[in-house]
Write a protein that holds these residues in place. Sequence first.
Motif, PDB file in Angstrom:
ATOM      1  N   UNK A  60       0.820  -1.195   0.000  1.00 15.75           N
ATOM      2  CA  UNK A  60       0.000   0.000   0.000  1.00 15.75           C
ATOM      3  C   UNK A  60       0.860   1.254   0.000  1.00 15.75           C
ATOM      4  N   UNK A  61       0.264   2.339   0.404  1.00 19.10           N
ATOM      5  CA  UNK A  61       0.920   3.641   0.362  1.00 19.10           C
ATOM      6  C   UNK A  61       1.184   4.124   1.789  1.00 19.10           C
ATOM      7  N   UNK A 240       1.873  10.726  -1.245  1.00 20.75           N
ATOM      8  CA  UNK A 240       0.749  11.624  -0.972  1.00 20.75           C
ATOM      9  C   UNK A 240      -0.518  10.807  -1.132  1.00 20.75           C
ATOM     10  N   UNK A 241      -1.453  10.977  -0.183  1.00 21.57           N
ATOM     11  CA  UNK A 241      -2.604  10.078  -0.157  1.00 21.57           C
ATOM     12  C   UNK A 241      -3.861  10.819   0.253  1.00 21.57           C
ATOM     13  N   UNK A 242      -4.962  10.487  -0.396  1.00 22.02           N
ATOM     14  CA  UNK A 242      -6.291  10.906   0.035  1.00 22.02           C
ATOM     15  C   UNK A 242      -6.960   9.683   0.640  1.00 22.02           C
ATOM     16  N   UNK A 261      -8.383  14.483   5.202  1.00 21.72           N
ATOM     17  CA  UNK A 261      -8.189  13.145   4.635  1.00 21.72           C
ATOM     18  C   UNK A 261      -6.829  12.977   3.955  1.00 21.72           C
ATOM     19  N   UNK A 262      -6.028  14.033   3.927  1.00 18.33           N
ATOM     20  CA  UNK A 262      -4.746  13.995   3.227  1.00 18.33           C
ATOM     21  C   UNK A 262      -3.648  13.511   4.175  1.00 18.33           C
ATOM     22  N   UNK A 263      -2.909  12.499   3.729  1.00 20.02           N
ATOM     23  CA  UNK A 263      -1.766  11.973   4.480  1.00 20.02           C
ATOM     24  C   UNK A 263      -0.493  12.179   3.670  1.00 20.02           C
ATOM     25  N   UNK A 264       0.612  12.428   4.374  1.00 21.58           N
ATOM     26  CA  UNK A 264       1.925  12.584   3.762  1.00 21.58           C
ATOM     27  C   UNK A 264       2.880  11.576   4.392  1.00 21.58           C
ATOM     28  N   UNK A 265       3.712  10.946   3.558  1.00 28.36           N
ATOM     29  CA  UNK A 265       4.609   9.950   4.125  1.00 28.36           C
ATOM     30  C   UNK A 265       5.879   9.767   3.328  1.00 28.36           C
ATOM     31  N   UNK A 266       6.842   9.092   3.948  1.00 26.95           N
ATOM     32  CA  UNK A 266       8.104   8.737   3.312  1.00 26.95           C
ATOM     33  C   UNK A 266       8.514   7.345   3.770  1.00 26.95           C
TER      34      UNK A 266
END
Length: 734
Positions: A60-61, A240-242, A261-266
């Motif tokens: 997944x993301x 970047x994810x909704x 609802x916006x997620x940010x990740x690395x």
Amino acid sequence: MRRLPADPFSDERNARAAPKKGAVRLASFALFTATLAAPVAAQDVDDRRMPGLSSYGVPGHIDMPSAWALPDGSFAFTLNQFGRDIRRATMAFQITPRVTGVFRYSYLDGYLMSGDSLYDRSFDLRYQILTENPDGWRPALSVGLQDFGGTGIFSAEYLVASKTLSETVSASAGIGWGRFGSYGSFSNPLSILSDRFNDRGSFTGIADTGRVGFDRFFRGDAAVFFALDWQATPRLQLSLEYSSDAMDQEVARMGYRHRTPVNLGMEYRFDNGGIFGLSVMHGSEAALSYTLVLDPTRPSAPSGHESAPPAISRGSAATVASWGDISGSPQREALAEALSDQGIRLDGLSFGGGTATVAIRNQQWPNTAQAWGRTARVLSAVLPAEITRFRIRSMDRGLAVRDVTLTRQDLEELEFAPDGAWQIYARADIRDAYTPGPGAPGQIGGPDPRLDLESQASLRFLPYTETAMFDPDNPLRMDFGAELLGEWSPGNGLYFSGAIRQKLVGNIDTSTRVSDSIQQHVRSDAALYAKTTGPKLAFATAEWFSRPGPDLYGRVSAGMFEKMFGGISGELLWAPVERHYALGIELNYVKQRDYDGGLGFFDYDVLTGHASLYYDFGGGYLAQIDAGRYLAGDLGSTLTLTRRFGNGFEVGAFFTLTDISFDDFGEGSFDKGITISLPLSWVTGKPTQQRLGQVIRPIQRDGGARLSVRNRLYGLTRDETDAARGIGWGRFWR
């Protein structure tokens, strides 16, 4: 207006709650998750084959799933810290190239209405409908069921498509139900098929855990989600994810703040296959994760630690006549010593018509074909040159299992051939080793070997560990101690063995949970067996193994089989090597042992037994169906699916359904679990037949409980059967 799902924990009396105990809880959770990942050691992993993993530990993301799959056969062990109050340990396994199975254990601090915390167990299943065409328009497409048989707090279904847009950019889009249909939701598009898709079922209490929620699958409101990944460097990925998860229960129960609802990740990838993740969730919480990927086909320790094999030789200058009385001749002793140097015991020898027949017992090699190859090399060097054929009889527990016949000419010709392993297998004559009686002629030529099954004994002093998992008061309990293990055989398939254990340190005995089972307590009182001090008799049995007919194997056992039961057991197995299936039957009469681990019994006795069907699908996949009567007197069947890799690494899953209803079974609804078994040589690189294993069972109740018996016949004969079918012959010359 969207409605919140019904509270599955409204009945606080049924909730398996964990009172807050701060550092003790955190330490136990960390130790438990470390145990799940214990078999994993550092490996070099091809990152190009590895998708990213979500906070749920699946491809997944950030929080949302993707349509990618893990590399076939690989494991992903993930530890996740979600904000301050949620922790997850996930084990994902790529069962086939398209099917992914997941087990997850979660801790939610203060989740219950009483303010208590919750330990939650859940299972997922994913199927990749389409693989991506990297040169065309077709995306990868997957469908998934998340938490389909647990408490349902993470319950979701989804259909997601993923596509690589460039060398560094990929994206996913999907539609979700349940948790993944809770933010920005709309009426279920499947309602055009039936109105029943409008209403989503829910759990009503802890007694429902473990039941498959068919009335929830793809039902209720739906929502869409999107995600974008950018491979900034070969090691660093940004996402970047909704998200379509509104985190409703966490907001209502735990004070979680859902702002966006916006997620940010690395994600950052290390050389050993580890993946470190950092993300900002819903504009309010930080999440940390660490994933370690294990590929069973790539051992932690490479092979080659064993000694080099002896060279193929044209044979000694002696004649067969010079061997004289085979049973006591110096030549025979020299052969026994040469085989012993290769980890192989000589149990018998005979000559006839240019053929030497040797009965051997593999004492070292995890690969049967390799043991046969080492034996053939020794025979070529030690036996007289006039012996042109070698018939190797593979013995185990006094059972003659397989005969493999090789010619000296083939060995000399193929030792250095590029495809020598395949060619020697194709030319080998492999048959059932059964013979009607003593002195009867063999099937291939020459008399049977004169078996020298003299009395033998062994005594070992070893450490042991015992685990108890998923107690809500402490997710992992463990005992460490010393074990004295002894075995004596007078020959002819008769074995006496036993083990005495003394716990040195541990905490299994500190469990205060009292069984509420309404069935006979055949397993649910396990903690009571740990509360007595002093040495305990782990098992003590007499076993007799026989070959009653062609393709037939027999076992009779008596004694203390396990810490809870003792009695008498009989088994018969029909397993022809040319068939991909085998049939077995087992009958046991047992009594329940006293808690003190001695020779005493309680009054409870039971006649239990099963008829078993084993089916080998090829490629390492094995199905087993056992139908019969279990220890609590219930009737039913168990389905076990296992995948074994060529190096012996094995993973499986099982479930049992009996005439005990889900309500009467209690928490968990029915027995189920995951098994992992790996040869110690996979870890150390040194040849040994010892194995490490763990059964991950969400909860142990009394329904569907089967007697634990050592040396069941299918497992005892499987290695030789696999070798007879060509498995592992790549190591014949090693």
